[in-house]
Write a protein that holds these residues in place. Structure first.
Motif, PDB file in Angstrom:
ATOM      1  N   UNK A  28       0.863  -1.187   0.000  1.00 10.73           N
ATOM      2  CA  UNK A  28       0.000   0.000   0.000  1.00 10.73           C
ATOM      3  C   UNK A  28       0.898   1.236   0.000  1.00 10.73           C
ATOM      4  N   UNK A  29       0.343   2.339  -0.447  1.00 16.75           N
ATOM      5  CA  UNK A  29       1.077   3.589  -0.440  1.00 16.75           C
ATOM      6  C   UNK A  29       2.029   3.716  -1.609  1.00 16.75           C
ATOM      7  N   UNK A  30       2.936   4.659  -1.497  1.00 16.36           N
ATOM      8  CA  UNK A  30       3.909   4.923  -2.557  1.00 16.36           C
ATOM      9  C   UNK A  30       4.787   3.712  -2.833  1.00 16.36           C
ATOM     10  N   UNK A  31       4.991   3.445  -4.090  1.00 14.76           N
ATOM     11  CA  UNK A  31       5.836   2.326  -4.489  1.00 14.76           C
ATOM     12  C   UNK A  31       5.117   1.001  -4.598  1.00 14.76           C
ATOM     13  N   UNK A  32       3.862   0.960  -4.233  1.00 12.44           N
ATOM     14  CA  UNK A  32       3.113  -0.287  -4.317  1.00 12.44           C
ATOM     15  C   UNK A  32       2.715  -0.576  -5.757  1.00 12.44           C
TER      16      UNK A  32
END
Length: 91
Positions: A28-32
């Motif tokens: 989850x979140x950035x880079x997911x």
């Protein structure tokens, strides 16, 4: 019991084999590389797996929904939560 490698395999089967995901990749979140629909599909796959393992995996718990202690941070944290619930059930 489930390993983080098993979770990675589930992610790849849902999102695609061509993604680069490890047991420490963000879910989850950035880079997911997993979108919200993929995350739900992963959870449904774990619900099915838990039925085979003889318990009901609860991915909707307060702990799961907490952004600070999210079980969805990485495949490893998701495997840890699955195994925690499995062991709790087996007691």
């Amino acid at each position: 019991m489930i390993s983080s490698a098993d979770i990675v395999d589930i992610i790849k089967s849902i999102v695609g084999d061509d993604i680069d995901v490890t047991s420490h990749s963000p879910m989850v979140g950035g880079g997911s590389q997993v979108d919200s629909m993929g995350l739900v599909q992963i959870c449904l796959a774990l619900e099915e797996r838990s039925q085979v393992d003889g318990f009901a995996f609860d991915w909707t718990s307060e702990k799961a929904m907490s952004s600070l202690n999210s079980i969805f941070k990485t495949p490893e944290t998701l495997a840890n939560e699955y195994n925690r619930q499995f062991m709790k059930f087996k007691k």
